[in-house]
Design an enzyme around this catalytic site. Structure first.
Site: not given
Ligand code: EPZ
Length: 419
Positions: A22-23, A93, A117, A122, A307, A329, A399
């Protein structure tokens, strides 16, 4: 609003195919705005964030064709509206990834400020400061970022105060069409950054050093079309690796890149999990004995991925001892700890640190997901909890995970989606 109902206690077995990242898909889709020629991307996961980005591209005037097999063809021949409206940006975002490409391609961009978020504020101040160094005039009004570069962008020396993944990607895309050379120092080294550079170079860009802390970009007049298959999703792979470990199962992940997961692999082995690479592009994760508690600190790549922090925390509730988890982070990425405690975990949160004492028997409960990776953590806890767990608000999960419950059922989990 969908929910997932999970009956815990099944050890997961068998093979799990890993989807495209996804990223990686998000910045690569944004990169299609840099050329008027068609770009075809393969292995695009059909998850909510990707559909949002595809909608965003259509709103600018690009044509977007999606086939059922993960191929997406974008043709931004004409950009009628170089904008990213609030209605879309508020749900994702990462929409700020179109800021650089729109400014570089059309000389202007109007992108809604993402706002915060669940996991943190962010901000995008680093994106904006770097774009100004490339010669854009950037203002903010009515909740929007407004960038103007009527004479085009010019190369510059960029040094990010702190490592930012999408900031690095945004500026790399803008710099590809700037006049002259851009050097990005303190760049993010994530594999998704290198994947983006590979696509841009296929389109005619001249980028070196992507994947390291210093990236050099020689700007070119224009970019052309290309075809590219994106990299597999290391976070999905890591999530399923932890699913095998937490259920005491034996899973083989196929179509992944094991070296993208080295930080997690080392931690799993220290915890007593057997991790092997049976063949090119696959990873086997098996846990037979007891789990040992292991400390983890999240860091930018190649460090332990933030993540995967929530998923690893769920695993540590089953480990023998005290595990100290430090999140460096994001400022608010422990919401899952409170829900895990409702299932019987023993986690104490103190600022950026969570202290997990185990092993604890988890019992099924009704829990609520707060963000994408927290929801994954609750699913993992449900897989090992005694009884029935209902995870609410799984739109967070949708998502970033493609068909997660089908993949889990294939591996032997008892899980059902309910509307
Ligand atoms: C990317 O977000 C990922 N998203 C995130 O994945 C991931 O958690 C994050 O990188 C860190 O690895 C995508 O790639 C689409 P950052 P990004 O800019 O780029 C601060 C998921 O679950 N910062 O690297 O937004 C920021 O607040 C998502 O898939 C500034 O201060 O993250 C954070 O504390 C969640 N100013 C830190 O830097 C800025 O201008 C790292 O953020 C930008 C960032």
């Amino acid at each position: 609003m969908d929910k997932l109902r999970i009956w815990g206690g099944c050890a997961l077995e068998g093979e799990v195919p890993i989807s495209g990242a996804k990223n990686s898909a998000l910045p690569l889709l944004a990169a299609c705005l840099l050329t008027e020629e068609p770009v075809t991307l393969h292995r695009i996961p059909q998850v909510r964030d990707i559909r949002t980005m595809q909608e965003l591209l259509r709103l600018t005037g690009a044509e977007v064709h999606v086939d059922g097999a993960g191929a997406v063809r974008v043709c931004a021949a004409r950009i009628a509206r170089p904008e990213a409206p609030y209605e879309l940006v508020k749900t994702m975002r990462a929409s700020s990834l179109v800021l650089g490409p729109l400014a570089a391609r059309t000389g202007k961009a109007r992108v809604s400020l993402p706002g915060g978020c669940a996991i943190g504020a962010r901000p995008v101040n680093l994106h904006i400061a770097a774009l100004e160094q490339l010669g854009a005039r950037v203002g903010q009004s009515h909740g929007y970022i407004e960038a103007a570069a009527p004479g085009g962008l010019r190369g510059a020396l960029i040094h990010f105060d702190r490592i930012t993944v999408t900031g690095t990607e945004d500026i790399m895309m803008a710099a590809a069409l700037a006049r002259g050379e851009t050097v990005i120092e303190n760049a993010a080294r994530e594999p998704e950054v290198a994947d983006l550079a590979e696509l841009l170079n296929k389109m005619g860009a001249r980028i070196e050093g992507a994947g390291t802390s210093t990236i050099r970009i020689q700007g070119v007049e224009r970019l052309g079309g290309a075809t590219h298959t994106i990299i597999p999703d290391r976070i999905e792979a890591g999530t399923f690796a932890i699913a095998a470990a937490i259920t005491g199962g034996d899973l083989t992940l196929t179509g992944c890149i094991p070296e993208h997961l080295n930080a997690l692999i080392v931690k799993l082995r220290q915890a007593g999990v057997e991790v092997t690479v049976p063949a090119e592009g696959s990873l086997r994760v098996r846990r037979a004995g007891a789990l040992r508690a292991v400390d983890v600190t999240t860091e930018e790549y190649p460090g332990f991925a933030t993540d995967l922090q929530a998923q690893f925390m769920a695993l540590m509730t089953q480990a023998d001892g005290i595990a100290l988890i430090t999140e460096t982070i994001f400022e608010n990425r422990f919401m899952h700890a409170l829900e895990l405690n409702r299932m019987g975990a023993n986690i104490r949160v103190e600022g950026r640190q969570a202290i997990v004492a185990g092993p604890r028997t988890l019992t099924g409960a009704q829990v609520i997901a707060s963000d994408l990776r927290a929801s994954a953590s609750l699913v993992l806890a449900g897989l090992v909890a005694r009884g029935e767990t209902v995870v609410d608000r799984v739109y967070h999960l949708d998502r970033g995970y493609e068909r997660i419950e089908q993949k889990l059922v294939q591996a032997g989990a008892r899980i059902r989606r309910e509307s």
